[in-house]
Design a protein around this motif. Structure first.
Motif, PDB file in Angstrom:
ATOM      1  N   GLU A 149      58.312  34.179  59.190  1.00 40.94           N
ATOM      2  CA  GLU A 149      58.521  35.219  60.218  1.00 40.94           C
ATOM      3  C   GLU A 149      58.242  36.591  59.609  1.00 40.94           C
ATOM      4  O   GLU A 149      58.666  36.891  58.491  1.00 40.94           O
ATOM      5  CB  GLU A 149      59.970  35.140  60.704  1.00 40.94           C
ATOM      6  N   LEU A 150      57.498  37.437  60.346  1.00 33.00           N
ATOM      7  CA  LEU A 150      57.182  38.779  59.848  1.00 33.00           C
ATOM      8  C   LEU A 150      57.779  39.870  60.732  1.00 33.00           C
ATOM      9  O   LEU A 150      58.122  40.950  60.244  1.00 33.00           O
ATOM     10  CB  LEU A 150      55.659  38.957  59.753  1.00 33.00           C
ATOM     11  N   LEU A 151      57.894  39.585  62.004  1.00 31.92           N
ATOM     12  CA  LEU A 151      58.366  40.589  62.961  1.00 31.92           C
ATOM     13  C   LEU A 151      59.727  41.159  62.537  1.00 31.92           C
ATOM     14  O   LEU A 151      60.692  40.401  62.365  1.00 31.92           O
ATOM     15  CB  LEU A 151      58.443  39.951  64.346  1.00 31.92           C
ATOM     16  N   GLY A 152      59.752  42.474  62.289  1.00 34.79           N
ATOM     17  CA  GLY A 152      60.999  43.133  61.939  1.00 34.79           C
ATOM     18  C   GLY A 152      61.471  42.899  60.516  1.00 34.79           C
ATOM     19  O   GLY A 152      62.476  43.470  60.091  1.00 34.79           O
ATOM     20  N   ARG A 153      60.706  42.108  59.758  1.00 39.25           N
ATOM     21  CA  ARG A 153      61.120  41.784  58.396  1.00 39.25           C
ATOM     22  C   ARG A 153      60.699  42.876  57.401  1.00 39.25           C
ATOM     23  O   ARG A 153      59.678  43.527  57.586  1.00 39.25           O
ATOM     24  CB  ARG A 153      60.465  40.464  57.965  1.00 39.25           C
ATOM     25  N   ARG A 154      61.451  43.007  56.333  1.00 41.46           N
ATOM     26  CA  ARG A 154      61.083  43.956  55.267  1.00 41.46           C
ATOM     27  C   ARG A 154      60.077  43.292  54.327  1.00 41.46           C
ATOM     28  O   ARG A 154      60.393  42.294  53.677  1.00 41.46           O
ATOM     29  CB  ARG A 154      62.322  44.374  54.475  1.00 41.46           C
ATOM     30  N   ALA A 155      58.849  43.856  54.284  1.00 40.14           N
ATOM     31  CA  ALA A 155      57.802  43.346  53.401  1.00 40.14           C
ATOM     32  C   ALA A 155      57.504  44.398  52.340  1.00 40.14           C
ATOM     33  O   ALA A 155      57.371  45.582  52.654  1.00 40.14           O
ATOM     34  CB  ALA A 155      56.542  43.033  54.204  1.00 40.14           C
ATOM     35  N   VAL A 156      57.404  43.979  51.097  1.00 39.21           N
ATOM     36  CA  VAL A 156      57.033  44.891  50.022  1.00 39.21           C
ATOM     37  C   VAL A 156      55.765  44.362  49.359  1.00 39.21           C
ATOM     38  O   VAL A 156      55.701  43.185  48.980  1.00 39.21           O
ATOM     39  CB  VAL A 156      58.156  45.050  48.978  1.00 39.21           C
ATOM     40  N   VAL A 157      54.744  45.231  49.271  1.00 42.49           N
ATOM     41  CA  VAL A 157      53.487  44.890  48.610  1.00 42.49           C
ATOM     42  C   VAL A 157      53.437  45.667  47.304  1.00 42.49           C
ATOM     43  O   VAL A 157      53.574  46.897  47.312  1.00 42.49           O
ATOM     44  CB  VAL A 157      52.275  45.281  49.491  1.00 42.49           C
ATOM     45  N   VAL A 158      53.271  44.982  46.188  1.00 40.55           N
ATOM     46  CA  VAL A 158      53.131  45.674  44.914  1.00 40.55           C
ATOM     47  C   VAL A 158      51.640  45.719  44.582  1.00 40.55           C
ATOM     48  O   VAL A 158      51.016  44.673  44.398  1.00 40.55           O
ATOM     49  CB  VAL A 158      53.920  44.997  43.780  1.00 40.55           C
ATOM     50  N   GLY A 159      51.055  46.910  44.540  1.00 41.48           N
ATOM     51  CA  GLY A 159      49.613  47.104  44.355  1.00 41.48           C
ATOM     52  C   GLY A 159      49.031  47.803  45.568  1.00 41.48           C
ATOM     53  O   GLY A 159      49.383  47.467  46.707  1.00 41.48           O
ATOM     54  N   ARG A 160      48.168  48.790  45.324  1.00 40.18           N
ATOM     55  CA  ARG A 160      47.591  49.572  46.439  1.00 40.18           C
ATOM     56  C   ARG A 160      46.080  49.640  46.350  1.00 40.18           C
ATOM     57  O   ARG A 160      45.463  50.638  46.730  1.00 40.18           O
ATOM     58  CB  ARG A 160      48.187  50.977  46.450  1.00 40.18           C
ATOM     59  N   SER A 161      45.462  48.592  45.810  1.00 34.00           N
ATOM     60  CA  SER A 161      44.004  48.614  45.710  1.00 34.00           C
ATOM     61  C   SER A 161      43.374  48.472  47.087  1.00 34.00           C
ATOM     62  O   SER A 161      44.003  48.010  48.038  1.00 34.00           O
ATOM     63  CB  SER A 161      43.512  47.475  44.817  1.00 34.00           C
ATOM     64  N   THR A 162      42.108  48.873  47.164  1.00 37.76           N
ATOM     65  CA  THR A 162      41.364  48.757  48.420  1.00 37.76           C
ATOM     66  C   THR A 162      41.075  47.306  48.758  1.00 37.76           C
ATOM     67  O   THR A 162      40.884  46.959  49.910  1.00 37.76           O
ATOM     68  CB  THR A 162      40.035  49.523  48.294  1.00 37.76           C
ATOM     69  N   VAL A 163      41.034  46.455  47.718  1.00 38.55           N
ATOM     70  CA  VAL A 163      40.699  45.038  47.926  1.00 38.55           C
ATOM     71  C   VAL A 163      41.897  44.243  48.452  1.00 38.55           C
ATOM     72  O   VAL A 163      41.735  43.325  49.239  1.00 38.55           O
ATOM     73  CB  VAL A 163      40.211  44.404  46.594  1.00 38.55           C
ATOM     74  N   VAL A 164      43.089  44.581  47.981  1.00 36.09           N
ATOM     75  CA  VAL A 164      44.246  43.770  48.353  1.00 36.09           C
ATOM     76  C   VAL A 164      45.376  44.596  48.995  1.00 36.09           C
ATOM     77  O   VAL A 164      45.681  44.447  50.179  1.00 36.09           O
ATOM     78  CB  VAL A 164      44.822  42.977  47.156  1.00 36.09           C
ATOM     79  N   GLY A 165      46.011  45.448  48.211  1.00 37.47           N
ATOM     80  CA  GLY A 165      47.252  46.094  48.648  1.00 37.47           C
ATOM     81  C   GLY A 165      47.126  46.871  49.949  1.00 37.47           C
ATOM     82  O   GLY A 165      47.918  46.672  50.887  1.00 37.47           O
ATOM     83  N   LYS A 166      46.131  47.762  50.032  1.00 40.65           N
ATOM     84  CA  LYS A 166      46.028  48.616  51.233  1.00 40.65           C
ATOM     85  C   LYS A 166      45.701  47.819  52.492  1.00 40.65           C
ATOM     86  O   LYS A 166      46.399  47.961  53.498  1.00 40.65           O
ATOM     87  CB  LYS A 166      44.995  49.723  51.016  1.00 40.65           C
ATOM     88  N   PRO A 167      44.648  46.996  52.470  1.00 41.49           N
ATOM     89  CA  PRO A 167      44.384  46.244  53.705  1.00 41.49           C
ATOM     90  C   PRO A 167      45.546  45.325  54.078  1.00 41.49           C
ATOM     91  O   PRO A 167      45.871  45.182  55.263  1.00 41.49           O
ATOM     92  CB  PRO A 167      43.111  45.446  53.386  1.00 41.49           C
ATOM     93  N   LEU A 168      46.197  44.742  53.089  1.00 41.93           N
ATOM     94  CA  LEU A 168      47.311  43.840  53.372  1.00 41.93           C
ATOM     95  C   LEU A 168      48.460  44.589  54.045  1.00 41.93           C
ATOM     96  O   LEU A 168      49.103  44.076  54.969  1.00 41.93           O
ATOM     97  CB  LEU A 168      47.774  43.179  52.073  1.00 41.93           C
TER      98      LEU A 168
END
Ligand SMILES: NC(=O)C1=CN([C@@H]2O[C@H](COP(=O)(O)OP(=O)(O)OC[C@H]3O[C@@H](n4cnc5c(N)ncnc54)[C@H](OP(=O)(O)O)[C@@H]3O)[C@@H](O)[C@H]2O)C=CC1
Ligand SMILES: Nc1nc(=O)c2c([nH]1)NC[C@@H]1CN(c3ccc(C(=O)N[C@@H](CCC(=O)O)C(=O)O)cc3)C=[N+]21
Length: 275
Positions: A149-168
């Motif tokens: 489940e993603l709706l309303g959930r707290r998601a943390v992405v570690v990494g802000r590259s154009t290939v992964v982190g930002k689009p994700l």
């Protein structure tokens, strides 16, 4: 703790792609290579092999590790203009002095099956149709496959590259998660990641994410692919430590990687069938 493997999902995506590819004119993917990097060449070979397995033609255009940026740009423009080519991938790393981001602007967005053209990322951020980078799409595919489940959930992405982190981050936002993006300047990483119900590590540092970074029961997706001394591959997550805390965790190898390759082929087949 549940191990979220990617191999079965990848096989299912390949089977579906094979059927899609067989229904129309044969899709063709062109992979432009200008590196001698062993990991990168391994990935190119695995793309070629997987493409052959699903009936997609794959041309490897190897310009060599000394290619000039102009030559790479001209090659991408030529392939983008070629009506027989449906997908164009520019493999990284590139020779010193060549910028993947600038060069990828020469890939027609309709053929940009790894979402590398800045226009593709812009369209993704704006909620317009575009191919996301295959790796970011693979993370979403794994979460969906295992019905996280993603709706309303707290998601943390570690990494802000154009290939992964930002689009994700954009893909997660679209699914109504509350998204936090961490990077090398984040203060007290563990305190931030421990708030995550869904945690994604896309850094490129073996074992960066340990037990103290993870909330009990969290779903953890490990994008990292770090070479080990014995010639193997390991993730950004300390699997043994985190498996004692997390509710679910992807392995490396056998997690995000195989799904990435399968989705690159799905994108190619979809590109071949764009109206
Ligand atoms: N399985 C697959 O299909 C794929 C796997 N990968 C793997 O994923 C990993 C990430 O790839 P990529 O995004 O291209 O890598 P990049 O090197 O482009 O980006 C790494 C990101 O991690 C951040 N970072 C670095 N050190 C830390 C730290 N100590 N704490 C928090 N954040 C940190 C960087 O921050 P900053 O921005 O501040 O520098 C940066 O945003 C690699 O292992 C790569 O091999 C990549 C693509 C596909
Ligand atoms: N623009 C861009 N797009 C990418 O998608 C991209 C990139 N640059 N740069 C390099 C990384 C690396 N990458 C991998 C994909 C699949 C596996 C994969 O399938 N690995 C297998 C195992 C391989 C083994 O065991 O050696 C697995 O995880 O099970 C690995 C690595 C894509 N990358």
């Amino acid at each position: 703790m549940k191990t979220l493997t990617g191999r079965d999902l990848a096989a299912a995506i390949r089977a579906q792609t094979e059927a899609e590819a067989a229904a129309g004119p044969q899709p063709r993917l062109a992979v432009v290579v200008a590196t001698a990097d062993e990991a990168s060449l391994w990935y190119v070979r695995s793309i070629a092999k997987a493409a052959a397995g699903v009936g997609i033609a794959c041309d490897i255009v190897d310009l060599g590790p000394a290619a000039a940026p102009e030559q790479i740009g001209e090659t991408l423009a030529r392939l983008s203009a070629d009506p027989n080519v449906h997908g164009v991938l520019l493999q990284t790393p590139l020779p010193a002095g060549a910028s993947a981001q600038e060069l990828a602007a020469a890939i027609d967005p309709r053929k940009d099956v790894d979402g590398a053209n800045p226009l593709s990322l812009g369209r993704l951020a704006a909620g317009l149709p575009a191919f996301p980078p295959a790796t970011a799409a693979a993370v979403m595919a794994l979460l969906d496959h295992y019905e996280v489940e993603l709706l309303g959930r707290r998601a943390v992405v570690v990494g802000r590259s154009t290939v992964v982190g930002k689009p994700l981050a954009h893909l997660l936002l679209d699914r109504h998660a509350t998204v936090t993006v961490c990077h090398s300047r984040t203060r007290d990483l563990a305190a931030v990641t421990a708030t995550a119900e869904v945690l994604v590590a896309a850094v490129g540092r073996a074992g960066l994410i340990g037990a103290s970074h993870v909330a009990p029961g969290a779903v953890v997706i490990d994008v990292g692919t770090n070479p080990t001394d014995d010639g193997g591959l390991t993730g950004d997550v300390d699997f043994d430590a985190v498996s004692g805390v997390a509710g679910a965790l992807t392995p490396v190898p056998g997690g995000v990687g195989p799904v990435t390759t399968a989705l690159l082929l799905r994108h190619t087949s979809r590109a071949a069938n764009l109206p």
